[in-house]
Structure formats: C-alpha cells, structure tokens
Design a protein around this motif. Structure first.
Motif, PDB file in Angstrom:
ATOM      1  N   THR A   1       5.188  -4.055  12.645  1.00  0.00           N
ATOM      2  CA  THR A   1       3.728  -4.262  13.376  1.00  0.00           C
ATOM      3  C   THR A   1       3.255  -5.178  12.979  1.00  0.00           C
ATOM      4  O   THR A   1       3.828  -6.149  12.403  1.00  0.00           O
ATOM      5  N   ASP A   2       2.865  -6.053  14.296  1.00  0.00           N
ATOM      6  CA  ASP A   2       2.038  -7.495  14.048  1.00  0.00           C
ATOM      7  C   ASP A   2       0.981  -7.591  13.176  1.00  0.00           C
ATOM      8  O   ASP A   2       1.006  -9.061  12.033  1.00  0.00           O
ATOM      9  N   GLU A   3       1.131  -6.606  11.182  1.00  0.00           N
ATOM     10  CA  GLU A   3      -0.034  -7.087  10.926  1.00  0.00           C
ATOM     11  C   GLU A   3       0.792  -6.537   9.444  1.00  0.00           C
ATOM     12  O   GLU A   3       0.470  -6.949   8.454  1.00  0.00           O
ATOM     13  N   TYR A   4       1.528  -5.569   9.693  1.00  0.00           N
ATOM     14  CA  TYR A   4       2.132  -5.158   8.378  1.00  0.00           C
ATOM     15  C   TYR A   4       3.820  -4.087   8.886  1.00  0.00           C
ATOM     16  O   TYR A   4       3.762  -4.137  10.258  1.00  0.00           O
TER      17      TYR A   4
ATOM     18  N   LYS B   1      -0.841   8.637  12.357  1.00  0.00           N
ATOM     19  CA  LYS B   1      -0.589   7.310  13.209  1.00  0.00           C
ATOM     20  C   LYS B   1      -1.202   6.031  12.703  1.00  0.00           C
ATOM     21  O   LYS B   1      -2.010   5.047  11.971  1.00  0.00           O
ATOM     22  N   THR B   2      -2.986   6.539  13.371  1.00  0.00           N
ATOM     23  CA  THR B   2      -4.614   5.718  13.411  1.00  0.00           C
ATOM     24  C   THR B   2      -4.731   5.398  11.238  1.00  0.00           C
ATOM     25  O   THR B   2      -4.685   4.315  11.408  1.00  0.00           O
ATOM     26  N   SER B   3      -4.815   7.035  10.911  1.00  0.00           N
ATOM     27  CA  SER B   3      -5.438   6.623   9.456  1.00  0.00           C
ATOM     28  C   SER B   3      -4.126   5.745   8.633  1.00  0.00           C
ATOM     29  O   SER B   3      -4.833   5.285   8.011  1.00  0.00           O
ATOM     30  N   ARG B   4      -3.889   6.107   8.630  1.00  0.00           N
ATOM     31  CA  ARG B   4      -2.257   5.436   8.464  1.00  0.00           C
ATOM     32  C   ARG B   4      -2.441   3.501   8.527  1.00  0.00           C
ATOM     33  O   ARG B   4      -1.875   2.679   7.592  1.00  0.00           O
ATOM     34  N   SER B   5      -2.806   2.972   9.876  1.00  0.00           N
ATOM     35  CA  SER B   5      -2.594   1.701  10.706  1.00  0.00           C
ATOM     36  C   SER B   5      -3.998   1.327   9.668  1.00  0.00           C
ATOM     37  O   SER B   5      -4.088   0.403   8.771  1.00  0.00           O
ATOM     38  N   LEU B   6      -5.163   2.115   9.961  1.00  0.00           N
ATOM     39  CA  LEU B   6      -6.623   2.028   8.777  1.00  0.00           C
ATOM     40  C   LEU B   6      -6.069   1.731   7.695  1.00  0.00           C
ATOM     41  O   LEU B   6      -6.672   0.367   7.208  1.00  0.00           O
TER      42      LEU B   6
ATOM     43  N   ALA C   1       0.820  -1.021   0.308  1.00  0.00           N
ATOM     44  CA  ALA C   1      -0.463   0.065  -0.099  1.00  0.00           C
ATOM     45  C   ALA C   1       1.240   1.310   0.074  1.00  0.00           C
ATOM     46  O   ALA C   1       1.852   1.133   0.830  1.00  0.00           O
ATOM     47  N   ILE C   2       0.408   2.225  -1.017  1.00  0.00           N
ATOM     48  CA  ILE C   2       1.335   3.664  -0.972  1.00  0.00           C
ATOM     49  C   ILE C   2       0.563   4.637  -1.083  1.00  0.00           C
ATOM     50  O   ILE C   2      -0.315   4.637  -1.131  1.00  0.00           O
ATOM     51  N   ALA C   3       1.041   5.383   0.191  1.00  0.00           N
ATOM     52  CA  ALA C   3       0.843   7.047   0.205  1.00  0.00           C
ATOM     53  C   ALA C   3       1.318   7.769   0.420  1.00  0.00           C
ATOM     54  O   ALA C   3       2.891   7.707   1.226  1.00  0.00           O
ATOM     55  N   HIS C   4       1.645   9.182   0.045  1.00  0.00           N
ATOM     56  CA  HIS C   4       2.836  10.308   0.263  1.00  0.00           C
ATOM     57  C   HIS C   4       2.313  10.245   1.972  1.00  0.00           C
ATOM     58  O   HIS C   4       3.844  10.690   2.533  1.00  0.00           O
ATOM     59  N   GLY C   5       1.900  10.676   2.698  1.00  0.00           N
ATOM     60  CA  GLY C   5       1.375  10.441   4.449  1.00  0.00           C
ATOM     61  C   GLY C   5       1.217  11.787   4.657  1.00  0.00           C
ATOM     62  O   GLY C   5       0.944  11.756   6.031  1.00  0.00           O
TER      63      GLY C   5
END
Length: 169
Positions: free
Chosen positions: A119-122, A91-96, A82-86
C-alpha cells in the motif's frame, strides 16, 4: 537477514527442512506469526534462532498465549515490523494496526496463503506455512536490508524464490 514464518501447527518440533531451516539458523532475526500449537515447538524455534520474536495464534495452547503477546512491533535494520496472527483482524483493522504502529511491514499468518501486498503506507506479508500449507505451496519469507528499506523474497522450502518484493522505510 530476517526470516519470516508462520503456522507451524506442530506437536514437538519446528518442522523446518531444507533451506527453510538454514534460513532460520542464519537469520539475524526470526519472526513467527503464530500457530506453533505447543510450547515445545516455540522452544524449538527459539533454540534455532539468534534473535526470535513471535506472536500467539488462535490455535496456540494456553502456555504459548501466556508467553507471547497477540501482537507486537519490532525494529530491525531500520525496518519497523508489526506482527499479528491475523485471525482477529479484518482488512480495516489490519490497516489501522499497521498505521498505529508506524509499520513499514505488517506480518500476518492464519490463512496459510503466501502473499504480499503493498500500500502507500506499508507492505503486508503473509509468509504462508512451511509445514501445513493447506492447499497452498509450503513457504517462508526472507528480507535483506537495503539503503531505503529491504528486498523480500517468498521462497519454497528448497529456497526457490517465487516472488520478490520491496519494503520502503
């Protein structure tokens, strides 16, 4: 191999040099996390790459914003990226976003700070900036597929590895 770059901030060219240019030219996939600035910089990356994907950043001109999405997700060698400039992500919306995309790897830019966090997920990767490091070391990242994910490296422009990491699938 996957090469990951971000935050070029150029006017006319990709501003790659040394091993960073070789890494882009030899990669099976090049991922750019935004802030090309001008369309000619985007075109320069596309012309150097076998397969290129990118997203628009907050400093990109309107023609780039028309050509590239704000976020995207791709798969390569069994790795979901998954790619986003950021700039629009906490932190929460990146995780979502990463979880919604079922991403193994989330690539962001914007801060110009090369870093990796698992993280445990990514795994979260910011390759930094190869051309406008803003007080950080100039950097880019490479990823090599393994049987259960990939091995990643954060590299200086001359190819010197300063951090290794793994991404699990």
């Amino acid at each position: 191999m996957i090469t990951v770059v971000s935050d070029t901030h150029g006017q006319s060219t990709h501003r790659l040099s040394d091993q960073s240019l070789t890494a882009v030219r030899t990669a099976d996939l090049v991922v750019h996390a935004g802030d090309f600035i001008t369309e000619s910089v985007l075109t320069a990356f596309e012309s150097e790459s076998t397969r290129f994907v990118g997203v628009a950043g907050n400093s990109d001109t309107f023609p780039i914003q028309k050509r590239l999405p704000a976020t995207r997700t791709v798969e390569h060698d069994g790795i979901r990226i998954a790619i986003a400039h950021g700039h629009n992500h906490t932190k929460t919306s990146r995780s979502l976003f990463a979880r919604q995309q079922h991403a193994d790897l989330l690539v962001v830019g914007h801060s110009h700070t090369p870093m990796v966090r698992s993280t445990d997920e990514y795994t979260l990767l910011n390759p930094g900036s190869h051309a406008e490091p803003r007080g950080n070391r100039p950097a880019y990242a490479t990823l090599e597929a393994t049987d259960d994910g990939c091995v990643g490296r954060l590299c200086e422009l001359d190819g010197t590895v300063f951090k290794t990491f793994t991404v699990s699938t």
